[in-house]
Design a protein around this motif. Structure first.
Motif, PDB file in Angstrom:
ATOM      1  N   MET A 182     -73.474 -29.541  17.060  1.00 56.33           N
ATOM      2  CA  MET A 182     -73.788 -30.876  17.547  1.00 56.33           C
ATOM      3  C   MET A 182     -72.754 -31.356  18.551  1.00 56.33           C
ATOM      4  O   MET A 182     -73.096 -31.897  19.615  1.00 56.33           O
ATOM      5  N   TRP A 183     -71.472 -31.139  18.263  1.00 53.91           N
ATOM      6  CA  TRP A 183     -70.423 -31.620  19.166  1.00 53.91           C
ATOM      7  C   TRP A 183     -70.382 -30.822  20.465  1.00 53.91           C
ATOM      8  O   TRP A 183     -70.047 -31.375  21.519  1.00 53.91           O
ATOM      9  N   ARG A 184     -70.717 -29.550  20.429  1.00 57.09           N
ATOM     10  CA  ARG A 184     -70.781 -28.783  21.672  1.00 57.09           C
ATOM     11  C   ARG A 184     -71.853 -29.345  22.598  1.00 57.09           C
ATOM     12  O   ARG A 184     -71.635 -29.504  23.809  1.00 57.09           O
ATOM     13  N   ALA A 185     -73.038 -29.645  22.024  1.00 55.30           N
ATOM     14  CA  ALA A 185     -74.101 -30.242  22.840  1.00 55.30           C
ATOM     15  C   ALA A 185     -73.695 -31.620  23.338  1.00 55.30           C
ATOM     16  O   ALA A 185     -73.978 -32.009  24.480  1.00 55.30           O
ATOM     17  N   TRP A 186     -73.000 -32.369  22.499  1.00 58.79           N
ATOM     18  CA  TRP A 186     -72.568 -33.722  22.883  1.00 58.79           C
ATOM     19  C   TRP A 186     -71.566 -33.650  24.035  1.00 58.79           C
ATOM     20  O   TRP A 186     -71.636 -34.438  24.977  1.00 58.79           O
ATOM     21  N   ILE A 187     -70.646 -32.710  23.972  1.00 60.38           N
ATOM     22  CA  ILE A 187     -69.625 -32.571  25.022  1.00 60.38           C
ATOM     23  C   ILE A 187     -70.276 -32.173  26.348  1.00 60.38           C
ATOM     24  O   ILE A 187     -69.876 -32.652  27.416  1.00 60.38           O
ATOM     25  N   ASP A 188     -71.284 -31.297  26.296  1.00 58.02           N
ATOM     26  CA  ASP A 188     -71.958 -30.880  27.531  1.00 58.02           C
ATOM     27  C   ASP A 188     -72.581 -32.064  28.262  1.00 58.02           C
ATOM     28  O   ASP A 188     -72.683 -32.059  29.502  1.00 58.02           O
ATOM     29  N   ALA A 189     -72.995 -33.083  27.523  1.00 57.58           N
ATOM     30  CA  ALA A 189     -73.640 -34.243  28.141  1.00 57.58           C
ATOM     31  C   ALA A 189     -72.686 -35.406  28.376  1.00 57.58           C
ATOM     32  O   ALA A 189     -73.082 -36.421  28.960  1.00 57.58           O
ATOM     33  N   ALA A 190     -71.433 -35.283  27.943  1.00 57.86           N
ATOM     34  CA  ALA A 190     -70.501 -36.406  28.021  1.00 57.86           C
ATOM     35  C   ALA A 190     -69.855 -36.487  29.400  1.00 57.86           C
ATOM     36  O   ALA A 190     -69.624 -35.472  30.063  1.00 57.86           O
ATOM     37  N   ASP A 191     -69.544 -37.717  29.817  1.00 64.01           N
ATOM     38  CA  ASP A 191     -68.765 -37.911  31.031  1.00 64.01           C
ATOM     39  C   ASP A 191     -67.294 -38.050  30.656  1.00 64.01           C
ATOM     40  O   ASP A 191     -66.914 -37.871  29.486  1.00 64.01           O
ATOM     41  N   ALA A 192     -66.466 -38.376  31.624  1.00 64.48           N
ATOM     42  CA  ALA A 192     -65.023 -38.452  31.364  1.00 64.48           C
ATOM     43  C   ALA A 192     -64.703 -39.534  30.337  1.00 64.48           C
ATOM     44  O   ALA A 192     -63.842 -39.354  29.467  1.00 64.48           O
ATOM     45  N   ASN A 193     -65.410 -40.683  30.411  1.00 68.15           N
ATOM     46  CA  ASN A 193     -65.161 -41.761  29.457  1.00 68.15           C
ATOM     47  C   ASN A 193     -65.561 -41.338  28.045  1.00 68.15           C
ATOM     48  O   ASN A 193     -64.882 -41.645  27.065  1.00 68.15           O
ATOM     49  N   GLY A 194     -66.679 -40.615  27.941  1.00 63.12           N
ATOM     50  CA  GLY A 194     -67.102 -40.129  26.635  1.00 63.12           C
ATOM     51  C   GLY A 194     -66.107 -39.163  26.033  1.00 63.12           C
ATOM     52  O   GLY A 194     -65.847 -39.197  24.822  1.00 63.12           O
ATOM     53  N   LEU A 195     -65.527 -38.310  26.847  1.00 66.58           N
ATOM     54  CA  LEU A 195     -64.528 -37.374  26.341  1.00 66.58           C
ATOM     55  C   LEU A 195     -63.297 -38.099  25.819  1.00 66.58           C
ATOM     56  O   LEU A 195     -62.674 -37.661  24.850  1.00 66.58           O
ATOM     57  N   ARG A 196     -62.952 -39.211  26.460  1.00 65.02           N
ATOM     58  CA  ARG A 196     -61.796 -39.977  25.966  1.00 65.02           C
ATOM     59  C   ARG A 196     -62.072 -40.572  24.587  1.00 65.02           C
ATOM     60  O   ARG A 196     -61.149 -40.780  23.795  1.00 65.02           O
ATOM     61  N   GLN A 197     -63.320 -40.890  24.285  1.00 69.99           N
ATOM     62  CA  GLN A 197     -63.673 -41.475  22.988  1.00 69.99           C
ATOM     63  C   GLN A 197     -63.910 -40.420  21.909  1.00 69.99           C
ATOM     64  O   GLN A 197     -64.042 -40.750  20.730  1.00 69.99           O
ATOM     65  N   LEU A 198     -63.957 -39.159  22.307  1.00 72.22           N
ATOM     66  CA  LEU A 198     -64.277 -38.089  21.366  1.00 72.22           C
ATOM     67  C   LEU A 198     -63.337 -38.032  20.156  1.00 72.22           C
ATOM     68  O   LEU A 198     -63.817 -37.918  19.018  1.00 72.22           O
ATOM     69  N   PRO A 199     -61.998 -38.097  20.303  1.00 70.66           N
ATOM     70  CA  PRO A 199     -61.130 -37.974  19.118  1.00 70.66           C
ATOM     71  C   PRO A 199     -61.429 -38.999  18.034  1.00 70.66           C
ATOM     72  O   PRO A 199     -61.491 -38.652  16.846  1.00 70.66           O
ATOM     73  N   ALA A 200     -61.623 -40.268  18.422  1.00 69.09           N
ATOM     74  CA  ALA A 200     -61.898 -41.297  17.417  1.00 69.09           C
ATOM     75  C   ALA A 200     -63.230 -41.051  16.726  1.00 69.09           C
ATOM     76  O   ALA A 200     -63.365 -41.208  15.501  1.00 69.09           O
TER      77      ALA A 200
END
Length: 660
Positions: free
Chosen positions: A367-385
């Motif tokens: 699930m997280w691999r698919a989520w990362i493929d669609a994420a932009d830079a702002n989404g990647l910053r929110q990923l750890p939380a």
């Protein structure tokens, strides 16, 4: 208060005094418990909400107070502290920390951090024992509501927290949901919690999500008749917090009013007003009598055993000794087989738990691999939380499943050896305090430094952009159009276009590299989480095997002590002469008759207190304007006029009539 009500209260007080006199000598601990219940008279009646986790308690509290989101609600977390909701002129909250006399003010938007096991407390702050929440809800003007941690299975820590709150209650609101009938732990907890609380209201939640909720209610009634006959005829109120909240979002209107009525929340609000808020004095007397009834019944059982020992049946001593020897021999000779069976059951449960942990981690990784493929830079910053919250939920679910499996193991290995009361003793020492494994994803991946590929891409982008700009500059010449000085004019344009193309290529390449970097970090983090959970699960099952063995030994030891006591009493009785035995028999029979008479008196008074008339009404709380969530919750007394669309009014007969 009417003369009849005053006379009834005096009768209740006299009955409690008589019970205390009997308990003082025969059961001192029981006398102390009755005295505690009688002495504690809160200024405002308190309703304690209890039930297993994920039954919708917090959502129901929010609906009753007509304040969505006030009590933290999340299917993946359980409340770790109990929350005391009380009336005040403005909203607010305070946390009571262990070892401190000074409450810590907290904002309502951070209530979940303080009140749930997955919340983020300030560094160095211990979890609070109690959180007091101030609310302007009109319902709280006449009573206090306590939302307790979810209890169930073998989770003794949360159960003890809930029971501590129950000891201060005027009435209980026992919450189950429409997905399945009562579980055995729920029924056991109900029996214990109601030992000194006479009034228990039952609510079945999530009726909107399960079409077969009516059959579940009937099954619940059947289980109550079998395992808690005192509540065989209790009213079970179906409710849907979701329908009530939906009506609040819709605002005034016939549809919203219909949804509020269909939700059942209004009916429960009225029940709290008419059966608790308006009858707090009668409930206090009833609780003292209920505590007296519980302790008198225990004293009566002890006296019955003593009477049987004075007049033992022929061969009674030999039978008791044979039972004792059989119990000891069974533990000694069957211990090996029992240990092998227990080890096999625990091994299977451990393997199943491991497989579930591995499956969930694999699903999360995909699930997280698919989520990362669609994420932009702002989404990647929110990923750890985001990932950190998911990891905490994974740990909680793993521990919940572990507890459920341990219950099944205990039932399959011990149920044939012990009765329900003895099994309760086994459960009490089975599981150490509930603790979540220390796993998390906080911090995020290390900062990715610029690589050689990044630098090459920067140069390539600049070169490509400059070439594109020069092409634009020579475009008029290629078309046979002469434009004097065009090169000087388009030179800045070519440089700017080169920079834009270069920047776009660099950002695209950097985003792709960052996505790959985050995928690697997520994979490493989830691998560590899986290893930590597997280690924790394995350790818990090792501890459980030892705890079950100790619990079995402890239960057998207590049974042997009981048999030794009975054997001693029988031997002493056999040594008595006829006159001494007759004297002791008369004394025990007289004391038992006194206990029976006291129990009959209590049984006669309790229904009278439940149906006592209430003439003096609680004052109506100050009006609270309807907010965006809809009209305010119902008030403690009959409102002077309409409280808004769909808000109920209390009929005069209900406000001053019977409690049921």
């Amino acid at each position: 208060m009417t003369a009849g009500r005053s006379h009834l209260s005096e009768q209740a007080a006299a009955a409690v005094r008589d019970a205390l006199a009997l308990l003082a000598e025969g059961l001192p601990d029981g006398a102390a418990e009755v005295s505690r219940v009688q002495a504690e008279r809160p200024g405002k009646p308190t309703v304690v909400v209890v039930g297993e986790t994920k039954r919708g308690k917090s959502s129901l509290v929010n609906a009753l107070l007509n304040t969505p989101g006030l009590s933290p609600v999340d299917a993946a977390v359980a409340t770790s502290s109990y929350l005391v909701f009380q009336h005040a002129g403005q909203d607010g909250a305070r946390a009571l920390l262990p070892g401190s006399d000074h409450p810590v003010p907290i904002s309502l938007d951070r209530l979940a951090d303080w009140a749930t096991v997955t919340g983020q407390l300030p560094e160095g702050t211990p979890p609070p024992r109690v959180i007091e929440v101030d609310s302007t809800s009109p319902l709280l003007a006449s009573l206090t509501i306590v939302d307790t941690p979810g209890v169930g299975g073998l989770d003794s820590a949360h159960g003890e927290i809930a029971l501590a709150a129950v000891r201060q209650s005027t009435a209980l609101l026992f919450v189950v949901d429409a997905s399945a009938p009562f579980t055995r732990p729920e029924l056991d907890f109900l029996t214990t919690a109601s030992e000194s609380v006479d009034l228990v209201l039952f609510a079945v939640t999530k009726t909107d999500a399960y079409r077969g909720w009516r059959q579940i209610v009937e099954d619940d009634r059947t289980l109550l008749r079998q395992h808690a006959p005192r509540f065989a005829d209790a009213e079970i109120l179906p409710v849907s917090s979701r329908l009530f909240e939906t009506a609040g979002r819709m605002g005034p209107g016939e549809t919203a009013a219909l949804l509020r009525t269909e939700s059942g929340v209004i009916g429960l609000q009225l029940a709290l007003q008419t059966r608790v808020a308006a009858k707090s004095a009668a409930l206090h007397d009833a609780n003292a009598l209920r505590a007296a009834h519980t302790q008198l019944a225990a004293l009566g059982a002890r006296l019955a055993a003593d009477q049987a020992a004075v007049d033992p049946e022929p061969g009674r001593a030999e039978q008791l000794r044979a039972d004792r020897e059989r119990l000891v021999q069974s533990r000694r000779h069957d211990g090996r087989a029992w240990q092998l069976g227990l080890r096999a059951e625990i091994g299977r449960a451990r393997i199943d738990s491991m497989h579930e942990v591995q499956r969930e981690v694999r699903e999360q990784l995909q699930m997280w691999r698919a989520w990362i493929d669609a994420a932009d830079a702002n989404g990647l910053r929110q990923l750890p939380a985001e990932l950190d919250a998911v990891v905490h939920a994974l740990g909680l679910r793993a521990m919940e499943r572990l507890v459920e499996r341990l219950q099944r193991v205990a039932d399959s290995t011990l149920r044939d050896m012990f009765g329900p009361d003895e099994m309760a003793d086994v459960y009490a020492g089975l599981i150490r305090a509930h603790q979540l494994p220390e796993v998390g994803a906080a911090g995020g991946p290390d900062r990715r430094g610029a690589s050689v590929e990044d630098r090459l891409m920067l140069v390539s982008g600049a070169t490509a952009g400059f070439a594109a700009g020069r092409l634009v500059a020579f475009l008029p010449a290629l078309l046979g159009v002469a434009v004097p000085g065009i090169g000087w004019v388009l030179a800045p344009v070519s440089l700017g276009l080169g920079a834009v193309v270069s920047g776009w290529m660099v950002r695209s390449r950097r985003l792709m590299a960052d996505r790959a970097h985050h995928k690697t970090w997520v994979a490493e983090t989830l691998t560590e989480v899986r290893a930590a959970l597997e280690s924790e699960v394995a350790g818990r099952f090792v501890d459980a095997e030892q705890a079950l063995t100790l619990a079995l030994d402890g239960a057998i030891a207590r049974r042997v002590e009981q048999l030794d006591r009975e054997i001693k009493q029988v031997d002493e009785a056999l040594k008595m002469d006829t006159a001494e035995r007759d004297r002791l028999r008369r004394e025990l029979r007289a004391e038992a008759d006194q206990v029976t008479a006291a129990l009959s008196r209590v049984d006669a008074l309790l229904p009278l207190l439940r149906s006592a008339k209430v003439v003096r009404r609680a004052p109506s709380p100050p009006a609270v304007p309807a907010g965006p969530a809809g009209p305010p919750a119902v008030a403690a007394g009959p409102p002077a006029g309409p409280a808004g669309p769909g808000a109920p009014t209390v009929p005069a007969a209900a406000a001053g009539g019977e409690s049921g």
